[in-house]
Design an enzyme around this catalytic site. Structure first.
Site, PDB file in Angstrom:
ATOM      1  N   HIS A  18       1.899   1.179   5.217  1.00 50.51           N
ATOM      2  CA  HIS A  18       0.792   2.145   5.169  1.00 50.51           C
ATOM      3  C   HIS A  18       0.455   2.534   3.731  1.00 50.51           C
ATOM      4  CE1 HIS A  18      -1.691   5.424   6.834  1.00 50.51           C
ATOM      5  NE2 HIS A  18      -1.311   6.095   5.751  1.00 50.51           N
ATOM      6  N   GLU A  19       1.481   2.915   2.980  1.00 50.82           N
ATOM      7  CA  GLU A  19       1.240   3.355   1.605  1.00 50.82           C
ATOM      8  C   GLU A  19       0.805   2.196   0.710  1.00 50.82           C
ATOM      9  OE1 GLU A  19       1.028   6.411   0.997  1.00 50.82           O
ATOM     10  OE2 GLU A  19       1.898   7.097   2.883  1.00 50.82           O
ATOM     11  N   HIS A  22      -2.967   2.006   0.719  1.00 51.31           N
ATOM     12  CA  HIS A  22      -3.579   2.949  -0.214  1.00 51.31           C
ATOM     13  C   HIS A  22      -3.433   2.457  -1.655  1.00 51.31           C
ATOM     14  CE1 HIS A  22      -4.251   5.792   2.948  1.00 51.31           C
ATOM     15  NE2 HIS A  22      -2.978   6.095   3.131  1.00 51.31           N
TER      16      HIS A  22
END
Length: 361
Positions: A18-19, A22
């Site tokens: 997920h990170e 980003h």
């Protein structure tokens, strides 16, 4: 201990994915990334490469990417490096950066499904009739055990393989044998984790009107391994089914919160999820990959909810800014996100407490 270790590893992978979304999106748009960490709380270790500080923190339930200007301050809005700040990028770029984590969770889940179909997975024969000639080791598996039923009390579990009930081997024969018992105990030969055993169950008429039953659902399953392109097709289809089912379930749950009818006992927190992950790992790597993919889908959809501190909440703020054509005051936005984060932590503590109570009692 095995369950805890597996859960921490799965959680770490999902947070990393997920990170990473980003991180990559921010770097592609020239936004400065100050930190990339897994976990919260005290640092276990950290290192700096370029302008980004990478770290592993003690509490594994989370992680973050610190994107310059995502939480605006004087330095990110008017400082010497302000042009590389998140807040000074086009709104569409900001939305892509915020949505990239969710996108990566979805892609990761899809990849896990495809890999599972390529490597081989236990599947229901009724759901993949077109691949009937590819099934191996077909068997009858328990797909559901009703709470407080004779089956649960006798020790039957989800995933148990029913070898036979007397001379009955097919689902229809087993159901007929149980019904014809008229409530007398029946001997069920099962296989669990490769070990055979015999369990005695007393059927009852309280579960199915007019019939004797023990409280289980059964499926004909087999080991299915698909060629690469067929795996892509079925992995995509399965992702779609899981996505729509998860989104529908979460919509119903959040709707029930506003209606005041939410049942938080049906929600699993870290402890409940850890138990599910541990049970899946015991059943095999394919099961673990499938449940990890499902958790990844859940994580992605939840992050899209327009609630402060979540990606969806931040995207909602950007949409509002686009409509009103001015920036929401940084102090207000940061305060709302901080309050949202606090409420999410309180919710996690409450759900975790309920998980622990269910385990004890």
């Amino acid at each position: 201990m095995f369950t805890v270790i597996i859960f921490i590893l799965v959680l770490a992978v999902l947070i990393f994915v997920h990170e990473l979304g980003h991180f990559i999106a921010a770097r592609l748009f020239g936004i400065r990334v100050d930190a990339f960490a897994l976990g919260f709380g005290p640092k276990v270790f950290s290192w700096t490469r370029g302008e980004t500080k990478y770290g592993l923190n003690l509490i594994p339930f989370g992680g973050y990417v610190k994107i310059f200007g995502e939480n605006p301050d004087d330095d990110s809005t008017h400082g010497p490096d302000a042009k590389r700040s998140f807040v000074h990028k086009a709104k569409w770029k900001q939305i892509i950066v915020l949505a990239a984590g969710v996108f990566f969770n979805f892609v990761f889940a899809w990849l896990l499904y495809v890999i599972t179909f390529v490597g081989g997975v236990t599947a229901t024969t009724s759901g993949f009739e077109q691949y009937a000639d590819r099934f191996q080791n077909e068997r009858v598996m328990i797909s559901f055990v009703s709470p407080d039923s004779p089956a649960e009390k006798a020790g039957l579990k989800l995933g148990d393989i029913i070898k036979n009930v007397g001379t009955a081997k097919s689902i229809e024969e087993i159901q007929s044998t149980v019904n014809n018992s008229k409530g007398n105990p029946v001997e069920i030969d099962i296989a669990r984790k490769g070990q055979g055993s015999q369990i005695t169950v007393s059927p009852t008429q309280e579960l199915v009107e007019g019939k004797y039953a023990i409280g289980i659902a059964m499926e004909n399953v087999g080991d299915l391994k698909l060629p690469f392109f067929a795996a892509i097709k079925e992995g995509t289809n399965y992702f779609g089914v899981m996505f729509s089912g998860t989104a529908g379930g979460l919509w119903d749950f959040f709707s029930s919160i506003f209606k005041g009818t939410a049942n938080f006992s049906e929600v699993s927190g870290p402890v409940g999820i850890a138990t599910i992950v541990g049970d899946s790992a015991q059943l095999g790597i394919a099961y673990l990959m499938m449940i990890t993919a499902l958790i990844s889908i859940n994580l992605g959809i939840i992050n899209l909810v327009p609630f402060p501190a979540l990606d969806g909440g931040r995207i909602f703020f950007i949409i509002i800014e686009s409509i009103i054509r001015r920036r929401i005051p940084a102090k207000f936005a940061n305060t709302v996100n901080a309050v949202g984060f606090t409420l999410l932590m309180i919710l996690m503590v409450v759900v975790t407490y309920k998980d622990v109570v269910k385990l004890i009692w």
